[in-house]
Write a protein that holds these residues in place. Structure first.
Motif, PDB file in Angstrom:
ATOM      1  N   HIS A  59       0.823  -1.212   0.000  1.00 32.96           N
ATOM      2  CA  HIS A  59       0.000   0.000   0.000  1.00 32.96           C
ATOM      3  C   HIS A  59       0.858   1.263   0.000  1.00 32.96           C
ATOM      4  O   HIS A  59       0.469   2.286  -0.579  1.00 32.96           O
ATOM      5  CB  HIS A  59      -0.955  -0.016   1.200  1.00 32.96           C
ATOM      6  N   MET A  62       1.894   1.909  -3.546  1.00 30.89           N
ATOM      7  CA  MET A  62       0.761   2.419  -4.333  1.00 30.89           C
ATOM      8  C   MET A  62       0.287   3.793  -3.860  1.00 30.89           C
ATOM      9  O   MET A  62      -0.583   4.399  -4.498  1.00 30.89           O
ATOM     10  CB  MET A  62      -0.414   1.438  -4.251  1.00 30.89           C
ATOM     11  N   MET A  91       0.531  10.734  -7.879  1.00 29.51           N
ATOM     12  CA  MET A  91       0.384   9.302  -7.615  1.00 29.51           C
ATOM     13  C   MET A  91      -0.650   8.672  -8.550  1.00 29.51           C
ATOM     14  O   MET A  91      -0.466   7.551  -9.028  1.00 29.51           O
ATOM     15  CB  MET A  91      -0.020   9.060  -6.160  1.00 29.51           C
ATOM     16  N   GLN A  92      -1.716   9.399  -8.839  1.00 32.46           N
ATOM     17  CA  GLN A  92      -2.737   8.877  -9.759  1.00 32.46           C
ATOM     18  C   GLN A  92      -2.148   8.641 -11.141  1.00 32.46           C
ATOM     19  O   GLN A  92      -2.500   7.690 -11.834  1.00 32.46           O
ATOM     20  CB  GLN A  92      -3.921   9.843  -9.847  1.00 32.46           C
ATOM     21  N   ARG A  95      -0.059   5.361 -10.847  1.00 34.20           N
ATOM     22  CA  ARG A  95      -0.848   4.130 -10.709  1.00 34.20           C
ATOM     23  C   ARG A  95      -1.357   3.693 -12.079  1.00 34.20           C
ATOM     24  O   ARG A  95      -1.962   4.475 -12.802  1.00 34.20           O
ATOM     25  CB  ARG A  95      -2.025   4.342  -9.765  1.00 34.20           C
ATOM     26  N   GLY A 100       0.966  -1.426 -11.221  1.00 37.15           N
ATOM     27  CA  GLY A 100      -0.401  -1.945 -11.177  1.00 37.15           C
ATOM     28  C   GLY A 100      -0.552  -2.876  -9.983  1.00 37.15           C
ATOM     29  O   GLY A 100       0.429  -3.416  -9.481  1.00 37.15           O
ATOM     30  N   MET A 101      -1.792  -3.071  -9.532  1.00 36.45           N
ATOM     31  CA  MET A 101      -2.009  -3.897  -8.341  1.00 36.45           C
ATOM     32  C   MET A 101      -3.173  -4.853  -8.541  1.00 36.45           C
ATOM     33  O   MET A 101      -4.225  -4.479  -9.072  1.00 36.45           O
ATOM     34  CB  MET A 101      -2.256  -3.015  -7.121  1.00 36.45           C
ATOM     35  N   THR A 123      -9.649   2.739 -17.085  1.00 33.63           N
ATOM     36  CA  THR A 123      -8.209   2.932 -16.860  1.00 33.63           C
ATOM     37  C   THR A 123      -7.609   3.776 -17.975  1.00 33.63           C
ATOM     38  O   THR A 123      -6.823   4.701 -17.724  1.00 33.63           O
ATOM     39  CB  THR A 123      -7.492   1.565 -16.796  1.00 33.63           C
TER      40      THR A 123
END
Length: 546
Positions: A59, A62, A91-92, A95, A100-101, A123
């Protein structure tokens, strides 16, 4: 000396990272002084028990830390760029594009009211990429790449219309949509059965080789680690205690904590068990049937036979394992035995010398309530099955009170049961949220035992637990069974667990029992091709006693 080019930098570099917990937490830091690197195309598995800090690291990378958890030192570099302290807009942008998560539970991570393709298209929209028609085409192409059947059809489906494994493939497609340099997988196979788990692990491994993606894989499952890791990092209470190649850590662990984790992995080789004395069955299930009908506004309704002429029996002191993939019908059978789900056909008979044969399947609601104490259940999710507004004492004592026992006597019994399951009597006045997952499962077992049942149905009772906690709960169940002579129906998709606790195994596929027999004989020489496929799919089977 010239600076390193981006291509030669690690995909992820974590340097002396410390994450501070709020003042009232059980320790000062979620993570303390952790240093890790992952190269392009490499898989690093971070392992440890619940509360070890492994998901906090994911976390932090991310930028999704809870508000109460703050970075207190160190750096997190993505391709050389320190991301600690970046604002939300920056950060956006990172991501999806850089990292990727894949989350543990895809159903809670996917929007239930949006079609699958729309969620992938979102996305591309967020990053301003491609035209509208190209976005949709790329979404379908991604669904094809992750191995989903009939991608154009599934692109128009909603998440609830997909299986667990299919939803996880959608999550992988979303995570890889922008071809990030780093993929974080946070317990992505924990809730999946062995064959689906094996498919997802193979998929992640193939994709990282194809795209050169670095993978940070968070897990507590050492079998999965043996299957997928290049290197392993072991965390204990936020501290990195051991790091090395998969062969080094799994073959010659140096730290006592790593040794403890590996020792707790259940073996696929069943232990020797003394034969049970001959006795009449305490539970008999005869040709049990259950059909689910999915109604449709247009077209024909669809029928699924979740249980098709299922027959088995259990004697006192015996554990029968009901195993199979998700959708095989095993949980339906377990719940039909308690009539939490009403069977469509067949008989369920409880027998004891005191009351003789009782046909549970024929009882009217009032008569059924009076007999429910004789067969009790331990559920998969101990948090969801415990009332968060009631104390532990109230949770355990409510059942006996409903059957005419005084509250005072029921609370005294609850105190005895807490000691029996290895918890302090002081727990009686506390609430479920004050306990760990393993402790909550002990409370669930105590509640099930409060009514002194003849039969216990355990529905995936340890699947959500760490291996070390899992080992403790399995030992507890066996010890209690020996003391009380319980008959146990143990529903599980984990063949390692089944090997350790079950006297006999019944293998279910598509609503039918395809093979049954003593555990040792079945694991040594499975007769049915489906049983052989299940055993072959167990992750890390070769390393952990196959």
């Amino acid at each position: 000396m010239s600076a390193l080019s981006p291509a030669s930098l690690p995909a992820l570099s974590i340097e002396n990272l410390t994450l501070a917990l709020p003042a009232l937490a059980d320790r000062a830091h979620a993570v303390q002084g952790v240093t890790l690197t992952i190269a392009a195309g490499e898989t690093l598995c971070v392992v440890g028990e619940s509360g070890s800090g492994k998901s906090m690291i994911a976390h932090a990378v991310m930028g999704l830390l809870p508000k109460a958890v703050k970075p207190a030192g160190g750096a997190i570099r993505l391709a050389g760029r320190d991301i600690i302290g970046l604002d939300e807009a920056a950060m956006q942008d990172l991501r999806g594009r850089e990292v990727g998560m894949i989350f543990q539970e895809p159903m809670t991570s996917l929007n239930p009211v949006m079609r699958v393709a729309e969620q992938i298209v979102e996305t591309f929209e967020a990053h301003g990429l491609f035209s509208r028609s190209e976005r949709y085409k790329r979404a379908v192409d991604l669904l094809t790449e992750v191995g989903l059947p009939d991608p154009p059809r599934l692109a128009k489906a909603y998440p609830h219309e997909l299986s667990g494994g299919q939803r996880q493939r959608v999550m992988i497609a979303m995570a890889l949509a922008l071809e990030p340099k780093l993929l974080i997988a946070d317990e992505p196979t924990t809730a999946l059965d062995v064959t689906t788990q094996a498919q997802i692990l193979k998929l992640i491994d193939n994709l990282r080789h194809k795209h050169g993606t670095a993978v940070l894989f968070i897990t507590h499952d050492m079998g999965v680690v043996a299957e997928i890791a290049d290197r392993i990092a072991v965390l204990e209470k936020g501290v990195l205690v051991e790091e090395g190649t998969a062969d080094q850590v799994l073959g010659s662990p140096r730290h006592a904590y790593t040794q403890k984790l590996l020792a707790a992995v259940p073996s696929l080789i069943p232990p020797e068990r003394p034969p049970l004395p001959a006795s009449p069955p305490v539970l008999s299930v005869e040709r049990l049937g259950k059909v689910y009908r999915k109604r449709a506004f247009f077209g024909t309704a669809r029928e699924v036979k979740a249980a098709d002429a299922i027959s088995f029996s259990l004697v006192r002191g015996e554990t029968l394992g009901l195993v199979g993939e998700s959708g095989s019908g095993k949980s339906t059978v377990g719940r039909c035995c308690l009539r939490l789900i009403e069977p469509d056909s067949g008989r369920i008979v409880l027998s004891s010398p005191a009351v003789g044969d009782l046909v549970l399947s024929d009882l009217k609601p009032a008569a059924l309530r009076a007999q429910r104490k004789r067969i009790q259940m331990v559920f998969q999710d101990p948090f969801a099955s415990l009332n968060p507004r009631q104390t532990v004492g109230r949770i355990i004592s409510d059942g006996p009170v409903a059957h005419g026992v005084s509250r005072k006597a029921a609370l005294a019994k609850a105190a005895e049961l807490l000691e029996l399951v290895g918890l302090s009597v002081n727990a009686i006045d506390r609430y479920p949220h004050e306990f760990s997952g393993g402790q909550r499962q002990r409370i669930g077992i105590a509640r099930a035992l409060a009514l002194e049942p003849d039969v216990l149905v355990a529905d995936e009772a340890v699947s959500a637990l760490d291996v070390s906690v899992q080992a403790q709960i399995l030992k507890l169940i066996k010890d209690i069974q020996q003391r009380l002579g319980l008959a146990i129906l143990f529903v599980t998709h984990d063949l390692r667990v089944a090997a350790q606790i079950c006297d006999r195994i019944a293998v279910m596929q598509r609503g039918r029992i395809v093979e049954t027999g003593p555990t040792a004989a079945m694991f040594a020489a499975p007769q049915h091709e489906y049983t052989r496929a299940l055993l072959a799919a167990v992750p890390g089977g070769g390393r952990f006693g196959h």
